[in-house]
Motif scaffolding. Structure first.
Motif, PDB file in Angstrom:
ATOM      1  N   ALA A 219       0.837  -1.208   0.000  1.00 38.68           N
ATOM      2  CA  ALA A 219       0.000   0.000   0.000  1.00 38.68           C
ATOM      3  C   ALA A 219       0.868   1.252   0.000  1.00 38.68           C
ATOM      4  O   ALA A 219       1.927   1.302   0.635  1.00 38.68           O
ATOM      5  CB  ALA A 219      -0.909  -0.002   1.221  1.00 38.68           C
ATOM      6  N   THR A 220       0.408   2.268  -0.704  1.00 37.74           N
ATOM      7  CA  THR A 220       1.140   3.535  -0.789  1.00 37.74           C
ATOM      8  C   THR A 220       0.342   4.713  -0.245  1.00 37.74           C
ATOM      9  O   THR A 220       0.892   5.790  -0.032  1.00 37.74           O
ATOM     10  CB  THR A 220       1.521   3.839  -2.250  1.00 37.74           C
ATOM     11  N   ARG A 221      -0.945   4.519  -0.017  1.00 38.55           N
ATOM     12  CA  ARG A 221      -1.786   5.621   0.443  1.00 38.55           C
ATOM     13  C   ARG A 221      -2.143   5.435   1.911  1.00 38.55           C
ATOM     14  O   ARG A 221      -2.536   4.355   2.337  1.00 38.55           O
ATOM     15  CB  ARG A 221      -3.069   5.715  -0.395  1.00 38.55           C
ATOM     16  N   SER A 222      -2.017   6.509   2.653  1.00 42.90           N
ATOM     17  CA  SER A 222      -2.358   6.493   4.075  1.00 42.90           C
ATOM     18  C   SER A 222      -3.843   6.740   4.269  1.00 42.90           C
ATOM     19  O   SER A 222      -4.521   7.349   3.436  1.00 42.90           O
ATOM     20  CB  SER A 222      -1.575   7.582   4.806  1.00 42.90           C
ATOM     21  N   ALA A 223      -4.358   6.255   5.396  1.00 37.42           N
ATOM     22  CA  ALA A 223      -5.699   6.645   5.817  1.00 37.42           C
ATOM     23  C   ALA A 223      -5.708   8.151   6.082  1.00 37.42           C
ATOM     24  O   ALA A 223      -4.669   8.750   6.390  1.00 37.42           O
ATOM     25  CB  ALA A 223      -6.101   5.878   7.066  1.00 37.42           C
ATOM     26  N   TYR A 224      -6.882   8.755   6.003  1.00 31.39           N
ATOM     27  CA  TYR A 224      -6.973  10.205   6.194  1.00 31.39           C
ATOM     28  C   TYR A 224      -8.391  10.584   6.603  1.00 31.39           C
ATOM     29  O   TYR A 224      -9.338   9.816   6.406  1.00 31.39           O
ATOM     30  CB  TYR A 224      -6.578  10.942   4.907  1.00 31.39           C
ATOM     31  N   LEU A 225      -8.526  11.770   7.160  1.00 33.93           N
ATOM     32  CA  LEU A 225      -9.818  12.281   7.608  1.00 33.93           C
ATOM     33  C   LEU A 225     -10.525  12.941   6.436  1.00 33.93           C
ATOM     34  O   LEU A 225      -9.997  13.870   5.817  1.00 33.93           O
ATOM     35  CB  LEU A 225      -9.624  13.287   8.739  1.00 33.93           C
ATOM     36  N   LEU A 226     -11.738  12.466   6.121  1.00 35.09           N
ATOM     37  CA  LEU A 226     -12.499  13.045   5.020  1.00 35.09           C
ATOM     38  C   LEU A 226     -13.012  14.441   5.400  1.00 35.09           C
ATOM     39  O   LEU A 226     -13.370  14.694   6.555  1.00 35.09           O
ATOM     40  CB  LEU A 226     -13.696  12.161   4.674  1.00 35.09           C
ATOM     41  N   PRO A 227     -13.106  15.346   4.423  1.00 37.49           N
ATOM     42  CA  PRO A 227     -13.614  16.703   4.693  1.00 37.49           C
ATOM     43  C   PRO A 227     -15.143  16.719   4.704  1.00 37.49           C
ATOM     44  O   PRO A 227     -15.794  17.281   3.819  1.00 37.49           O
ATOM     45  CB  PRO A 227     -13.034  17.526   3.532  1.00 37.49           C
ATOM     46  N   GLN A 228     -15.730  16.105   5.710  1.00 32.75           N
ATOM     47  CA  GLN A 228     -17.182  16.027   5.820  1.00 32.75           C
ATOM     48  C   GLN A 228     -17.563  15.834   7.274  1.00 32.75           C
ATOM     49  O   GLN A 228     -16.727  15.473   8.108  1.00 32.75           O
ATOM     50  CB  GLN A 228     -17.734  14.854   4.995  1.00 32.75           C
ATOM     51  N   ALA A 229     -18.823  16.098   7.586  1.00 31.19           N
ATOM     52  CA  ALA A 229     -19.347  15.892   8.932  1.00 31.19           C
ATOM     53  C   ALA A 229     -20.792  15.433   8.833  1.00 31.19           C
ATOM     54  O   ALA A 229     -21.548  15.906   7.976  1.00 31.19           O
ATOM     55  CB  ALA A 229     -19.259  17.168   9.767  1.00 31.19           C
ATOM     56  N   THR A 230     -21.170  14.499   9.693  1.00 33.54           N
ATOM     57  CA  THR A 230     -22.537  13.996   9.759  1.00 33.54           C
ATOM     58  C   THR A 230     -23.171  14.480  11.052  1.00 33.54           C
ATOM     59  O   THR A 230     -22.596  14.313  12.131  1.00 33.54           O
ATOM     60  CB  THR A 230     -22.548  12.456   9.691  1.00 33.54           C
TER      61      THR A 230
END
Length: 267
Positions: A219-230
């Motif tokens: 894998a080359t991509r890290s997990a990340y926080l999406l720019p959204q809120a519920t």
């Protein structure tokens, strides 16, 4: 900025809490948020606080993280469906069934989206009381993001997160053998602290590290926080429940300006 359409003369202050005052400052510092009356703003502040408390309670309840295939519940209150969902028994009240998850956590196992819905339901219950809760959520069905329309969950694009929001850490290179870790739904607890079912309470770096441990080889991509809120529909819930907290807002209000019948609060 906050705009209150009616009842500017009725705005009073209560002792409130540090969390309530901090939430008010955060909301007033963003894009214009509009409320019919002070009571609806007060309800949102109280419910956000209750959401954070419920997240901490679920974290300490002993409820396990499980896939839908292995989900479990207390049969005294719920009927487990073939798809792993929990359906409220016809002879049980919704308020008591939600409380049982927190009281008898080890009897339950579910994934992270269901956990977030349970947190929101518990927060609403603690905010509006048993009678109003049982009336609004009479046919509770717990399965992923299948929620009662009275909760009014909506996901919006934003990077302005407010404690009490549900956020999502995405894991784009998840290992196909552990798809349950393709992401983590979390409750924002404020101060770079998040609750995620199955991971626990960590900061953003810790959430990302936990998800990265379940990436595919190479894998080359890290997990990340999406720019959204519920978020729940706070105004609808307040009106449906009869605005149980009244008009009194926490002290230390942001700057205020009155134009006509409307009150504006900003910082």
């Amino acid at each position: 900025m906050i705009r209150i359409l009616e009842g500017a003369d009725a705005v009073a202050t209560s002792e409130g809490s540090d969390v309530g005052r901090a939430l008010l400052r955060l909301i007033s510092g963003g894009p214009t948020a509009q409320y019919p009356r002070p009571a609806e703003l007060n309800f949102e502040l109280r419910l956000r606080e209750a959401t954070m408390r419920a997240a901490l309670e679920l974290n300490g309840s002993g409820a396990a993280f499980e896939t839908f295939e292995n989900s479990r519940c207390n049969p005294e209150y719920w009927r487990r469906e073939p798809n792993g969902a929990f359906r409220l028994r016809a002879d049980r009240r919704p308020a008591g069934a939600i409380r049982d998850i927190f009281a008898n956590g080890p009897m339950y196992g579910f994934e992270c989206a269901t956990a977030i819905v349970i947190v929101f339901y518990k927060a609403v219950l603690d905010s509006i009381g048993d009678a109003a809760y049982d009336r609004l959520f009479a046919n509770t069905y717990l399965f992923h993001w299948n929620v009662d329309r009275d909760l009014g969950l909506t996901t919006i694009p934003t990077v302005r997160y407010i404690p009490g929001d549900c956020l999502y850490f995405d894991n784009p290179d998840v290992n196909p053998e552990t798809m349950q870790w393709q992401g983590e739904n979390v409750i924002d607890l404020g101060g770079d602290r998040y609750y995620g079912h199955g991971i626990g309470i960590r900061n953003a770096k810790g959430m990302i590290e936990a998800l990265n441990a379940h990436r595919r080889p190479g894998a080359t991509r890290s997990a990340y926080l999406l720019p959204q809120a519920t978020r729940p529909d706070y105004i609808r819930l307040s009106l449906s429940a009869g605005s149980p907290f009244g008009d009194a807002l926490p002290p230390g209000l942001p700057f205020r300006a009155r134009i006509g019948h409307s009150l504006y609060m900003y910082r």
